[in-house]
Scaffold this motif. Structure first.
Motif, PDB file in Angstrom:
ATOM      1  N   LYS A 113       0.443  -1.577  -0.248  1.00  0.00           N
ATOM      2  CA  LYS A 113       0.064   0.082  -0.081  1.00  0.00           C
ATOM      3  C   LYS A 113       1.219   1.479   0.017  1.00  0.00           C
ATOM      4  N   SER A 114       2.425   0.729  -0.429  1.00  0.00           N
ATOM      5  CA  SER A 114       3.170   1.546  -0.760  1.00  0.00           C
ATOM      6  C   SER A 114       3.398   2.930   1.239  1.00  0.00           C
ATOM      7  N   LYS A 115       2.641   2.455   1.772  1.00  0.00           N
ATOM      8  CA  LYS A 115       3.483   2.232   3.240  1.00  0.00           C
ATOM      9  C   LYS A 115       4.213   1.724   4.209  1.00  0.00           C
ATOM     10  N   THR A 116       4.958   1.958   5.262  1.00  0.00           N
ATOM     11  CA  THR A 116       5.589   1.567   6.240  1.00  0.00           C
ATOM     12  C   THR A 116       5.422   1.636   7.496  1.00  0.00           C
ATOM     13  N   LEU A 117       6.193   0.223   8.288  1.00  0.00           N
ATOM     14  CA  LEU A 117       5.353  -0.087   9.692  1.00  0.00           C
ATOM     15  C   LEU A 117       6.956   1.117  10.025  1.00  0.00           C
ATOM     16  N   SER A 118       6.095   2.168  11.890  1.00  0.00           N
ATOM     17  CA  SER A 118       7.205   2.680  12.349  1.00  0.00           C
ATOM     18  C   SER A 118       7.705   2.415  13.216  1.00  0.00           C
ATOM     19  N   ALA A 119       6.691   1.968  13.871  1.00  0.00           N
ATOM     20  CA  ALA A 119       7.154   1.586  15.584  1.00  0.00           C
ATOM     21  C   ALA A 119       6.247  -0.324  16.033  1.00  0.00           C
ATOM     22  N   GLY A 120       7.037  -1.010  16.261  1.00  0.00           N
ATOM     23  CA  GLY A 120       6.404  -2.165  16.600  1.00  0.00           C
ATOM     24  C   GLY A 120       7.330  -2.650  18.340  1.00  0.00           C
ATOM     25  N   PHE A 121       6.201  -3.285  19.102  1.00  0.00           N
ATOM     26  CA  PHE A 121       6.497  -3.472  20.387  1.00  0.00           C
ATOM     27  C   PHE A 121       5.560  -4.957  20.373  1.00  0.00           C
ATOM     28  N   PHE A 122       6.661  -5.863  21.647  1.00  0.00           N
ATOM     29  CA  PHE A 122       6.317  -7.155  22.351  1.00  0.00           C
ATOM     30  C   PHE A 122       5.374  -7.242  23.527  1.00  0.00           C
ATOM     31  N   ILE A 123       4.544  -7.685  24.019  1.00  0.00           N
ATOM     32  CA  ILE A 123       4.222  -7.265  25.461  1.00  0.00           C
ATOM     33  C   ILE A 123       4.070  -8.947  26.118  1.00  0.00           C
ATOM     34  N   LEU A 124       5.395  -9.261  26.983  1.00  0.00           N
ATOM     35  CA  LEU A 124       4.817 -10.502  27.458  1.00  0.00           C
ATOM     36  C   LEU A 124       2.684 -10.076  28.387  1.00  0.00           C
ATOM     37  N   MET A 125       2.446 -11.021  27.816  1.00  0.00           N
ATOM     38  CA  MET A 125       1.258 -12.123  29.556  1.00  0.00           C
ATOM     39  C   MET A 125       1.196 -12.559  29.053  1.00  0.00           C
ATOM     40  N   PRO A 126       0.433 -13.493  29.869  1.00  0.00           N
ATOM     41  CA  PRO A 126      -0.281 -14.220  30.646  1.00  0.00           C
ATOM     42  C   PRO A 126      -0.488 -15.730  29.750  1.00  0.00           C
ATOM     43  N   ASN A 127      -0.030 -16.985  29.602  1.00  0.00           N
ATOM     44  CA  ASN A 127      -0.218 -17.705  29.221  1.00  0.00           C
ATOM     45  C   ASN A 127      -2.229 -18.222  28.797  1.00  0.00           C
ATOM     46  N   ASN A 128      -2.297 -18.075  27.349  1.00  0.00           N
ATOM     47  CA  ASN A 128      -4.304 -18.313  27.855  1.00  0.00           C
ATOM     48  C   ASN A 128      -4.567 -19.634  26.644  1.00  0.00           C
ATOM     49  N   TYR A 129      -3.354 -20.168  26.104  1.00  0.00           N
ATOM     50  CA  TYR A 129      -2.392 -20.898  24.672  1.00  0.00           C
ATOM     51  C   TYR A 129      -3.185 -22.630  25.664  1.00  0.00           C
ATOM     52  N   ILE A 130      -4.073 -22.859  26.427  1.00  0.00           N
ATOM     53  CA  ILE A 130      -4.352 -23.793  27.496  1.00  0.00           C
ATOM     54  C   ILE A 130      -3.542 -25.157  26.458  1.00  0.00           C
ATOM     55  N   ILE A 131      -4.151 -24.995  24.747  1.00  0.00           N
ATOM     56  CA  ILE A 131      -4.381 -26.697  23.988  1.00  0.00           C
ATOM     57  C   ILE A 131      -2.364 -26.537  24.126  1.00  0.00           C
ATOM     58  N   GLY A 132      -2.228 -25.769  24.561  1.00  0.00           N
ATOM     59  CA  GLY A 132      -0.592 -26.325  24.348  1.00  0.00           C
ATOM     60  C   GLY A 132       0.488 -26.252  25.136  1.00  0.00           C
ATOM     61  N   TYR A 133      -0.093 -25.203  26.423  1.00  0.00           N
ATOM     62  CA  TYR A 133       0.413 -25.196  27.791  1.00  0.00           C
ATOM     63  C   TYR A 133       0.132 -24.145  28.829  1.00  0.00           C
ATOM     64  N   ASP A 134       0.212 -25.295  30.374  1.00  0.00           N
ATOM     65  CA  ASP A 134      -1.062 -24.714  31.164  1.00  0.00           C
ATOM     66  C   ASP A 134      -0.885 -23.088  31.603  1.00  0.00           C
ATOM     67  N   ILE A 135      -1.743 -22.592  32.425  1.00  0.00           N
ATOM     68  CA  ILE A 135      -1.515 -20.715  33.034  1.00  0.00           C
ATOM     69  C   ILE A 135      -0.785 -20.839  33.057  1.00  0.00           C
ATOM     70  N   HIS A 136      -0.412 -19.384  33.441  1.00  0.00           N
ATOM     71  CA  HIS A 136       0.942 -19.287  34.663  1.00  0.00           C
ATOM     72  C   HIS A 136      -0.262 -18.306  35.827  1.00  0.00           C
ATOM     73  N   SER A 137       0.678 -18.672  37.096  1.00  0.00           N
ATOM     74  CA  SER A 137       0.087 -18.977  38.499  1.00  0.00           C
ATOM     75  C   SER A 137      -0.670 -17.224  38.855  1.00  0.00           C
ATOM     76  N   GLU A 138      -1.290 -17.405  39.294  1.00  0.00           N
ATOM     77  CA  GLU A 138      -1.366 -15.882  39.480  1.00  0.00           C
ATOM     78  C   GLU A 138      -0.097 -14.248  40.121  1.00  0.00           C
ATOM     79  N   ALA A 139       0.430 -15.445  40.692  1.00  0.00           N
ATOM     80  CA  ALA A 139       1.400 -14.471  41.444  1.00  0.00           C
ATOM     81  C   ALA A 139       2.313 -14.091  40.225  1.00  0.00           C
TER      82      ALA A 139
END
Ligand code: SF4
Ligand code: SF4
Length: 263
Positions: free
Chosen positions: A104-130
């Motif tokens: 579209k003749s555009k370009t990405l200016s900024a990108g970020f990753f943010i770690l959050m608790p696991n919700n992919y429970i078909i692969g791994y169990d969730i993180h503890s509340e702490a």
């Protein structure tokens, strides 16, 4: 509107980040991708446009990929992405966005990753509340920095990002996108289902119907895992992979928030 943030969420992690960031940004609107992605005409007229969504199979969720490919962005000039994930990252999703924006003749200016608790429970169990609490605290600090970068129209991607373009996991992500609709064949509801309809309502793509009071999946799944994580009876299973895993959704995101995503 100065900024529009388009978001996709399954269990609320990305929605919570989108809400927190939009509150800090001047004149910012939040638009759910699930609500607009099938619109015939899709365009943004905001000066800045952001995309917030979870990492799926090392890249973009299919719905986000399809939405990005379709939206018209001629009037916007600053683009950013915030990707929530629970580990395992590389630049693939940002490179995928850049590739689509380039068409579209555009370009990405900024990108970020943010770690959050696991919700992919078909692969791994969730993180503890702490541990979940730690993720939330870290995420809030990160949002402060993201906000500053966006307000200043900064580019945080560096020359390497543009010069050494290799979409490492594109093949892996594409095979996920190509097969995801049918991935719901492993879902089923156990007899403890009360036919409450919550799974039907939270599904962002209306992929579940009750047939004689029993949920049936319609094979246009995005694998967001909202249904299995929000079921109050914890009676939805994915093959035998979720028999022992717990359920997760962001504690501040409700069933109503998920319903609002598509209505
Ligand atoms: S949310 Fe759970 S209990 Fe409610 S209809 Fe769906 S499977 Fe049944
Ligand atoms: S069926 Fe479940 S996992 Fe698939 S898109 Fe709907 S809510 Fe998400």
């Amino acid at each position: 509107m100065k900024t529009t943030i388009y978001y996709f969420t399954g269990t609320g992690n990305s929605l919570k980040i989108a809400k927190n960031l939009s509150e800090k940004l001047e004149e910012c609107e939040l638009v759910p991708i699930a609500k607009v992605w099938e619109d015939f005409h899709l365009a943004s007229s905001s000066e800045k446009v952001g995309f917030i969504f979870p990492l799926y199979y090392a890249g973009l969720p299919k719905i986000v990929y399809d939405f990005l490919s379709k939206i018209e962005l001629a009037k916007s000039n600053y683009f950013f992405a915030v990707i929530t994930n629970a580990g395992d990252i590389n630049n693939t999703p940002l490179q995928q966005i850049e590739t689509i924006l380039n068409t579209k003749s555009k370009t990405l200016s900024a990108g970020f990753f943010i770690l959050m608790p696991n919700n992919y429970i078909i692969g791994y169990d969730i993180h503890s509340e702490a541990r979940q609490k730690e993720f939330f605290e870290e995420a809030n600090k990160k949002i402060d920095n993201i906000h500053k970068t966006i307000e200043k129209n900064e580019n945080n991607l560096g020359n390497d990002f543009f010069e050494k373009r290799r979409i490492k996991s594109e093949k892996f992500n594409k095979s996920f996108r190509d097969s995801v609709y049918e991935s719901d064949k492993s879902f089923y509801a156990k007899d403890s289902c009360t036919s409450c309809g919550i799974c039907v309502n939270v599904c962002p793509v209306n992929n579940i119907v009750l047939v004689e009071d029993i949920p049936q999946w319609q094979h246009k799944c995005q694998q967001c895992l909202a249904c299995i994580n929000f079921c109050p009876e914890k009676c939805i299973q994915f093959g035998d992979k979720t028999l022992k895993t717990q359920r997760y959704h962001h504690p501040e995101i409700t069933v109503k928030d998920l319903i609002n995503q598509k209505n």
